[in-house]
Design a protein around this motif. Structure first.
Motif, PDB file in Angstrom:
ATOM      1  N   LEU A 146       0.841  -1.197   0.000  1.00  0.00           N
ATOM      2  CA  LEU A 146       0.000   0.000   0.000  1.00  0.00           C
ATOM      3  C   LEU A 146       0.873   1.244   0.000  1.00  0.00           C
ATOM      4  CD1 LEU A 146      -3.058   0.420   0.080  1.00  0.00           C
ATOM      5  CD2 LEU A 146      -2.880   0.710   2.549  1.00  0.00           C
ATOM      6  N   ASP A 147       0.975   1.918  -1.157  1.00  0.00           N
ATOM      7  CA  ASP A 147       1.691   3.188  -1.285  1.00  0.00           C
ATOM      8  C   ASP A 147       0.693   4.289  -0.953  1.00  0.00           C
ATOM      9  OD1 ASP A 147       3.108   5.421  -2.050  1.00  0.00           O
ATOM     10  OD2 ASP A 147       3.812   4.589  -3.939  1.00  0.00           O
ATOM     11  N   ILE A 148       0.801   4.889   0.238  1.00  0.00           N
ATOM     12  CA  ILE A 148      -0.272   5.738   0.762  1.00  0.00           C
ATOM     13  C   ILE A 148      -0.644   6.854  -0.208  1.00  0.00           C
ATOM     14  CG2 ILE A 148      -1.042   7.202   2.647  1.00  0.00           C
ATOM     15  CD1 ILE A 148       0.927   5.821   4.475  1.00  0.00           C
ATOM     16  N   GLY A 149       0.357   7.599  -0.702  1.00  0.00           N
ATOM     17  CA  GLY A 149       0.061   8.710  -1.587  1.00  0.00           C
ATOM     18  C   GLY A 149       1.263   9.073  -2.432  1.00  0.00           C
ATOM     19  N   ASN A 150       1.056   9.246  -3.718  1.00  0.00           N
ATOM     20  CA  ASN A 150       2.142   9.575  -4.635  1.00  0.00           C
ATOM     21  C   ASN A 150       2.644  11.002  -4.407  1.00  0.00           C
ATOM     22  OD1 ASN A 150       3.689   8.986  -7.230  1.00  0.00           O
ATOM     23  ND2 ASN A 150       2.591  10.851  -7.818  1.00  0.00           N
ATOM     24  N   GLU A 151       3.970  11.151  -4.308  1.00  0.00           N
ATOM     25  CA  GLU A 151       4.627  12.465  -4.239  1.00  0.00           C
ATOM     26  C   GLU A 151       3.793  13.449  -3.424  1.00  0.00           C
ATOM     27  OE1 GLU A 151       5.510  13.519  -8.293  1.00  0.00           O
ATOM     28  OE2 GLU A 151       6.787  11.755  -8.599  1.00  0.00           O
ATOM     29  N   PRO A 152       3.636  13.184  -2.120  1.00  0.00           N
ATOM     30  CA  PRO A 152       2.585  13.851  -1.353  1.00  0.00           C
ATOM     31  C   PRO A 152       2.803  15.319  -1.021  1.00  0.00           C
ATOM     32  CG  PRO A 152       3.920  12.459   0.072  1.00  0.00           C
ATOM     33  CD  PRO A 152       4.370  12.193  -1.332  1.00  0.00           C
ATOM     34  N   PHE A 153       3.968  15.850  -1.300  1.00  0.00           N
ATOM     35  CA  PHE A 153       4.215  17.280  -1.091  1.00  0.00           C
ATOM     36  C   PHE A 153       5.037  17.808  -2.264  1.00  0.00           C
ATOM     37  CE2 PHE A 153       3.343  15.818   3.149  1.00  0.00           C
ATOM     38  CZ  PHE A 153       2.691  16.873   3.764  1.00  0.00           C
ATOM     39  N   GLY A 154       4.737  19.061  -2.661  1.00  0.00           N
ATOM     40  CA  GLY A 154       5.557  19.716  -3.670  1.00  0.00           C
ATOM     41  C   GLY A 154       6.810  20.297  -3.041  1.00  0.00           C
ATOM     42  N   ASN A 155       7.241  21.432  -3.537  1.00  0.00           N
ATOM     43  CA  ASN A 155       8.488  22.047  -3.053  1.00  0.00           C
ATOM     44  C   ASN A 155       8.271  23.135  -2.009  1.00  0.00           C
ATOM     45  OD1 ASN A 155      10.252  20.520  -4.689  1.00  0.00           O
ATOM     46  ND2 ASN A 155       9.727  21.811  -6.448  1.00  0.00           N
ATOM     47  N   THR A 156       7.030  23.588  -1.848  1.00  0.00           N
ATOM     48  CA  THR A 156       6.768  24.684  -0.920  1.00  0.00           C
ATOM     49  C   THR A 156       6.495  24.153   0.476  1.00  0.00           C
ATOM     50  OG1 THR A 156       4.420  24.644  -1.507  1.00  0.00           O
ATOM     51  CG2 THR A 156       5.831  26.163  -2.719  1.00  0.00           C
ATOM     52  N   ALA A 157       6.733  24.983   1.476  1.00  0.00           N
ATOM     53  CA  ALA A 157       6.501  24.591   2.866  1.00  0.00           C
ATOM     54  C   ALA A 157       5.012  24.416   3.116  1.00  0.00           C
ATOM     55  CB  ALA A 157       7.073  25.648   3.801  1.00  0.00           C
ATOM     56  N   THR A 158       4.639  23.360   3.832  1.00  0.00           N
ATOM     57  CA  THR A 158       3.239  23.101   4.153  1.00  0.00           C
ATOM     58  C   THR A 158       3.150  22.670   5.612  1.00  0.00           C
ATOM     59  OG1 THR A 158       3.509  20.824   3.391  1.00  0.00           O
ATOM     60  CG2 THR A 158       2.613  22.384   1.809  1.00  0.00           C
ATOM     61  N   THR A 159       1.963  22.801   6.181  1.00  0.00           N
ATOM     62  CA  THR A 159       1.715  22.408   7.565  1.00  0.00           C
ATOM     63  C   THR A 159       0.491  21.499   7.607  1.00  0.00           C
ATOM     64  OG1 THR A 159       2.610  24.512   8.354  1.00  0.00           O
ATOM     65  CG2 THR A 159       1.276  23.234   9.897  1.00  0.00           C
ATOM     66  N   PRO A 160       0.576  20.293   8.231  1.00  0.00           N
ATOM     67  CA  PRO A 160       1.798  19.759   8.832  1.00  0.00           C
ATOM     68  C   PRO A 160       2.783  19.317   7.758  1.00  0.00           C
ATOM     69  CG  PRO A 160       0.114  18.074   8.869  1.00  0.00           C
ATOM     70  CD  PRO A 160      -0.544  19.329   8.326  1.00  0.00           C
ATOM     71  N   GLY A 161       4.022  19.158   8.138  1.00  0.00           N
ATOM     72  CA  GLY A 161       5.050  18.759   7.207  1.00  0.00           C
ATOM     73  C   GLY A 161       5.004  17.274   6.907  1.00  0.00           C
ATOM     74  N   TRP A 162       5.924  16.872   6.027  1.00  0.00           N
ATOM     75  CA  TRP A 162       5.941  15.482   5.550  1.00  0.00           C
ATOM     76  C   TRP A 162       6.071  14.492   6.701  1.00  0.00           C
ATOM     77  CZ3 TRP A 162       9.498  11.548   6.050  1.00  0.00           C
ATOM     78  CH2 TRP A 162       9.275  10.409   5.270  1.00  0.00           C
ATOM     79  N   THR A 163       6.967  14.736   7.639  1.00  0.00           N
ATOM     80  CA  THR A 163       7.213  13.770   8.705  1.00  0.00           C
ATOM     81  C   THR A 163       5.967  13.552   9.546  1.00  0.00           C
ATOM     82  OG1 THR A 163       9.533  14.456   8.783  1.00  0.00           O
ATOM     83  CG2 THR A 163       8.687  13.217  10.670  1.00  0.00           C
ATOM     84  N   GLN A 164       5.333  14.651   9.969  1.00  0.00           N
ATOM     85  CA  GLN A 164       4.143  14.538  10.803  1.00  0.00           C
ATOM     86  C   GLN A 164       2.979  13.914  10.042  1.00  0.00           C
ATOM     87  OE1 GLN A 164       6.083  17.294  10.221  1.00  0.00           O
ATOM     88  NE2 GLN A 164       5.674  18.856  11.805  1.00  0.00           N
ATOM     89  N   ALA A 165       2.744  14.384   8.812  1.00  0.00           N
ATOM     90  CA  ALA A 165       1.601  13.894   8.041  1.00  0.00           C
ATOM     91  C   ALA A 165       1.764  12.426   7.667  1.00  0.00           C
ATOM     92  CB  ALA A 165       1.435  14.741   6.782  1.00  0.00           C
ATOM     93  N   THR A 166       2.983  12.022   7.327  1.00  0.00           N
ATOM     94  CA  THR A 166       3.220  10.626   6.949  1.00  0.00           C
ATOM     95  C   THR A 166       3.084   9.714   8.161  1.00  0.00           C
ATOM     96  OG1 THR A 166       4.709  11.342   5.175  1.00  0.00           O
ATOM     97  CG2 THR A 166       4.848   9.038   5.853  1.00  0.00           C
ATOM     98  N   SER A 167       3.643  10.138   9.289  1.00  0.00           N
ATOM     99  CA  SER A 167       3.520   9.345  10.525  1.00  0.00           C
ATOM    100  C   SER A 167       2.055   9.183  10.914  1.00  0.00           C
ATOM    101  CB  SER A 167       4.294  10.020  11.652  1.00  0.00           C
ATOM    102  OG  SER A 167       5.675  10.098  11.363  1.00  0.00           O
ATOM    103  N   ALA A 168       1.302  10.262  10.819  1.00  0.00           N
ATOM    104  CA  ALA A 168      -0.113  10.214  11.189  1.00  0.00           C
ATOM    105  C   ALA A 168      -0.895   9.298  10.248  1.00  0.00           C
ATOM    106  CB  ALA A 168      -0.704  11.624  11.179  1.00  0.00           C
ATOM    107  N   ALA A 169      -0.569   9.329   8.960  1.00  0.00           N
ATOM    108  CA  ALA A 169      -1.264   8.477   7.993  1.00  0.00           C
ATOM    109  C   ALA A 169      -0.999   7.003   8.270  1.00  0.00           C
ATOM    110  CB  ALA A 169      -0.829   8.846   6.574  1.00  0.00           C
ATOM    111  N   ILE A 170       0.246   6.667   8.579  1.00  0.00           N
ATOM    112  CA  ILE A 170       0.582   5.276   8.905  1.00  0.00           C
ATOM    113  C   ILE A 170      -0.163   4.830  10.159  1.00  0.00           C
ATOM    114  CG2 ILE A 170       2.437   3.748   9.671  1.00  0.00           C
ATOM    115  CD1 ILE A 170       4.357   5.483   7.975  1.00  0.00           C
TER     116      ILE A 170
END
Length: 451
Positions: A146-170
């Motif tokens: 199960l690949d949760i989401g393809n290329e889930p963030f672009g290049n701009t800063a977002t909140t929550p960031g990749w680490t938090q959002a990916t951990s929460a999704a798992i």
């Protein structure tokens, strides 16, 4: 002193006893840097991506991808950014993967470029989609990643960031009962040029109560030198964390990726790779099509490189043991008692190297109705700088393509000579070439005589 030591030891022991143990993984699972099957056999992904959500009628692609030697297919799905793939459609995709003995990596493409693409969805919304199709995935842990989401963030800063959002999704997927091996894509349109995934992978891995997450890097223009490719892979190896090259190409609008190093390093380090993509690309990257118009007999130059080139799929792919292992099972009974011979060996003389003492060994790697994949190992007892191998088949056999060699045909006699990069074989060394053939008949393909 002894009393204090005893107290500390007791506290230390009670700490570990009270820690929640990771849930035992079911089916495909990770151990250190490796992906293992349920029987703990290492599995290395070798395959491509298929844009199923945009081309839902191209279901023959699964068999075609398998026919070229792949052991894995990454399937593009959507939960609604494009026409949503229903639970019945997802179940059919899983069935097609299993019918064709492919490990199935399912990915939700809706998250692509979140933060820059205005219609992109969050990883949390991707989890909503996976929950909606959960019934198609329960019990498929031996076959489905199960690949949760393809290329889930672009290049701009977002909140929550990749680490938090990916951990929460798992965490949310696990709390909803998903037992599958989970794959997570890097930010920065998958290329992690800011090293967010690389530097925070251990945190994300620890967020999975099953410790059953693999990391996916997409290698395009950011990875245009051998040093960049090698360093990124090695960082994960050193950290003891699993990595796959979830997408890569031979060219891209943002630069020229070093596909030779990507494939060579993946093979050397036991890292999986999935090329992008089978067919149907648009938006200026049509050159990334591996076949023309979904036609498996019309490989593009990129397709030839990926499937048939050095360290390519045909040369390095091993079928999952859940499907019976690396070679197609021999279902044809022998005409006389004893085990059928799997290969034939004969001595031949290499071009311009009289008396070199080279031998070639043939085996059938894979076969299907009317077609097969052959593999020949050339081994020399003395050093040579070029070689030639001649295969003669009975009537009705034709060779349609080869890799790591050039070939000519005279009737059903096929003469293979070295490619520019593998003519030199040191004393005691060897090289391998392969080819795709067709034949009139059923059962086991005929074995050639070699000279």
């Amino acid at each position: 002193m002894r009393t204090r030591v005893a107290m500390l030891a007791a506290l230390f022991l009670s700490f570990f006893i009270s820690m929640p143990a990771a849930h035992a993984a079911t089916g495909l699972h990770v151990s250190g840097t490796k992906i293992l099957e349920a029987n703990d056999t290492p599995f290395v992904m070798r395959g491509t991506s298929h844009a199923h959500t945009w081309y839902p009628t191209q279901t023959a692609s699964f068999a075609d991808i398998k026919s070229l030697g792949a052991n894995t297919v990454r399937v593009v799905l959507s939960g609604g950014r494009w026409t949503a793939n229903s639970v019945s459609d997802v179940a059919n995709v899983v069935s097609l993967c299993k019918q064709n003995k492919l490990i199935c990596v399912l990915e939700d493409h809706d998250t692509t470029g979140y933060g820059e693409a205005s219609d992109a969805r969050t990883l949390d919304q991707a989890v909503d989609y996976w929950i909606s199709v959960k019934s198609a995935l329960v019990g498929q842990e031996d076959y489905v990643v199960l690949d949760i989401g393809n290329e889930p963030f672009g290049n701009t800063a977002t909140t929550p960031g990749w680490t938090q959002a990916t951990s929460a999704a798992i965490t949310r997927l696990r709390s909803n009962g998903f037992q599958n091996l989970i794959m997570v894509d890097a930010p920065n349109w998958g290329q992690d040029w800011g090293f967010t995934m690389r530097d925070n992978a251990s945190t994300v891995f620890a967020a999975d109560p099953q410790r059953n997450t693999v990391f996916s890097i997409h290698m395009y223009g950011v990875f245009d030198t051998a040093a960049e490719v090698t360093d990124y892979i090695q960082r994960f190896q050193t950290a003891g964390l699993p990595l796959v090259i979830g997408e890569f190409g031979f060219n891209h609008s943002d630069g020229n990726p070093d596909e030779d190093t990507i494939m060579a390093q993946s093979q050397a380090k036991g890292v999986g790779y999935l090329g992008w993509s089978w067919s149907g690309n648009g938006g200026g990257v049509e050159y990334l099509d591996q076949v023309t118009n979904f036609n498996a007999s019309s490989l593009t130059s990129w397709g030839q490189r990926l499937f048939n080139g050095a360290n390519g799929i045909a040369q390095t792919s091993v079928q999952a043991t859940i499907y019976g292992g690396g070679d197609t099972p021999d279902t044809q009974a022998p005409t006389t008692p004893g085990k059928p011979t799997a290969s034939a060996t004969t001595t031949f003389t290499t071009t311009g190297q009289s008396g070199s003492g080279c031998t070639s060994t043939y085996k059938t790697v894979n076969s299907w109705q009317g077609g097969f994949q052959g593999d020949v190992t050339v081994k020399c007892t003395t050093a040579v700088t070029n070689w030639k191998s001649v295969l003669t088949y009975p009537a009705g056999v034709n060779v349609t393509q080869s890799w790591n060699s050039a070939y000519t045909a005279s009737g059903t006699t096929f003469t293979f000579t070295n490619a520019a990069w593998n003519g030199t074989i040191p004393a005691g060394g060897s090289t391998t070439y392969g080819f795709i053939g067709t034949w009139n008949g059923s059962g086991t393909p005929p074995t050639p005589t070699l000279s």
